[in-house]
Design a protein around this motif. Structure first.
Motif, PDB file in Angstrom:
ATOM      1  N   ASP A  42      30.072  50.821  73.936  1.00 52.98           N
ATOM      2  CA  ASP A  42      29.231  49.700  73.907  1.00 52.98           C
ATOM      3  C   ASP A  42      27.918  50.360  73.173  1.00 52.98           C
ATOM      4  O   ASP A  42      27.666  51.451  73.310  1.00 52.98           O
ATOM      5  CB  ASP A  42      28.959  48.912  75.056  1.00 52.98           C
ATOM      6  CG  ASP A  42      28.871  47.430  74.961  1.00 52.98           C
ATOM      7  OD1 ASP A  42      28.498  46.795  73.871  1.00 52.98           O
ATOM      8  OD2 ASP A  42      28.822  46.619  75.969  1.00 52.98           O
ATOM      9  N   SER A  90      26.949  43.640  79.106  1.00 54.40           N
ATOM     10  CA  SER A  90      27.644  44.902  79.138  1.00 54.40           C
ATOM     11  C   SER A  90      28.140  45.305  80.523  1.00 54.40           C
ATOM     12  O   SER A  90      27.380  45.215  81.440  1.00 54.40           O
ATOM     13  CB  SER A  90      26.803  45.969  78.462  1.00 54.40           C
ATOM     14  OG  SER A  90      27.498  47.279  78.345  1.00 54.40           O
ATOM     15  N   ARG A  91      29.210  46.159  80.792  1.00 54.73           N
ATOM     16  CA  ARG A  91      29.394  46.971  81.861  1.00 54.73           C
ATOM     17  C   ARG A  91      28.637  48.220  81.787  1.00 54.73           C
ATOM     18  O   ARG A  91      28.620  48.865  83.276  1.00 54.73           O
ATOM     19  CB  ARG A  91      30.866  47.221  81.865  1.00 54.73           C
ATOM     20  CG  ARG A  91      31.291  48.335  80.861  1.00 54.73           C
ATOM     21  CD  ARG A  91      32.980  48.680  81.129  1.00 54.73           C
ATOM     22  NE  ARG A  91      33.297  49.737  80.349  1.00 54.73           N
ATOM     23  CZ  ARG A  91      33.453  50.005  78.924  1.00 54.73           C
ATOM     24  NH1 ARG A  91      33.607  48.563  78.321  1.00 54.73           N
ATOM     25  NH2 ARG A  91      33.902  51.149  78.375  1.00 54.73           N
ATOM     26  N   ASP A 145      25.162  49.576  83.052  1.00 52.90           N
ATOM     27  CA  ASP A 145      23.904  49.307  83.535  1.00 52.90           C
ATOM     28  C   ASP A 145      22.680  49.515  82.521  1.00 52.90           C
ATOM     29  O   ASP A 145      21.720  48.939  82.575  1.00 52.90           O
ATOM     30  CB  ASP A 145      23.843  50.030  84.837  1.00 52.90           C
ATOM     31  CG  ASP A 145      24.577  49.246  85.794  1.00 52.90           C
ATOM     32  OD1 ASP A 145      25.307  47.969  85.534  1.00 52.90           O
ATOM     33  OD2 ASP A 145      25.216  49.672  86.865  1.00 52.90           O
TER      34      ASP A 145
END
Length: 263
Positions: A101, A117-118, A120
């Motif tokens: 990402d 998004s995964r 953080d």
């Protein structure tokens, strides 16, 4: 003393990542350096749109942005380079295919994923940029735009090797630690930005002083003779560092300028 050109990274160098301010001692010292006749430039990985307002309020002679891809002096744009739109789109699509990402950085705006998004840390950056009014016009998955560089996030699910192989003809990958990578145009760097300015003002390398703390400062540390690392700096800068100053919050800039007699 001859006129010199001073090149400053932003984050962790003149701008504290703890207080998010420029120490008053740094402001005073940089003003004194200007009054002494030296040229002061920001030399940053950030693109122009994401330079904090507090930085723009200081009368720097110019801004060298995007790791050498957008150079200004006073109000003049000296040089600009962006990825071709088609190739830029291919790189974004490959990044998504490889389950990385990222944040795409252009001169005028930042482009973020439309979905949450995964990662953080990416979401933390989203909050930061959107608080600055950036990254809200269109999204990286679907928008049509031209950009200069990107910052990518990876984890065990990511095929980073395939992605890095795909971009190697166009871009250099700088490992920023913790599975994050700054991807910059291959032909340009903070070092090429320094070189451009020195040639413009007919200066020698010995008249350049570079200040930094992280691995995206490596190219200008390899290039320059006078290299100043902040008290907190990446280990990879050590072989190329002439002088280690104090941390930014402990008057590091002022102490370095005083050490070299630049004020």
């Amino acid at each position: 003393m001859k006129q010199s050109a001073l090149f400053f990274d932003i984050d962790g160098t003149i701008l504290s990542e703890i207080t998010m301010k420029i120490p008053q001692s740094a402001m005073d010292a940089m003003r004194a350096a200007k009054e002494a006749g030296h040229l002061l430039f920001i030399n940053t990985g950030r693109t122009l749109c994401s330079i904090p307002a507090i930085i723009k309020q200081f009368p720097f002679d110019g801004f060298l942005c995007g790791c050498g891809t957008y150079l200004t002096y006073q109000d003049e744009v000296l040089f600009s380079s962006s990825l071709p739109e088609k190739r830029g789109r291919e790189i974004i699509d490959k990044m998504i295919e490889c389950r990385l990402d990222g944040i795409v950085e252009a001169v005028d705006d930042i482009y973020l994923p439309e979905r949450i998004s995964r990662f953080d840390r990416l979401e933390g950056s989203r909050r930061y940029f959107q608080n600055e009014g950036l990254g809200m016009e269109c999204y990286l998955e679907t928008g049509r735009f031209i950009y200069d560089k990107l910052f990518v996030y990876a984890d065990k699910k990511s095929d980073r090797e395939s992605f890095f192989k795909f971009i190697e003809s166009d871009m250099v990958v700088i490992d920023r630690g913790e599975d994050t990578y700054e991807c910059t145009q291959k032909a340009y760097s903070k070092a090429t930005a320094c070189d451009f300015i020195l040639k413009k003002f007919k200066m020698e390398k010995e008249q350049a002083y570079v200040f930094g703390d992280s691995m995206n400062d490596l190219s200008m540390f390899e290039y320059a003779e006078h290299t100043i690392a902040m008290g907190n700096h990446a280990e990879g800068l050590e072989p190329y560092t002439e002088y280690v100053t104090a941390k930014v919050e402990e008057d590091g800039i002022a102490k370095a300028l005083e050490h070299y007699g630049l004020m």
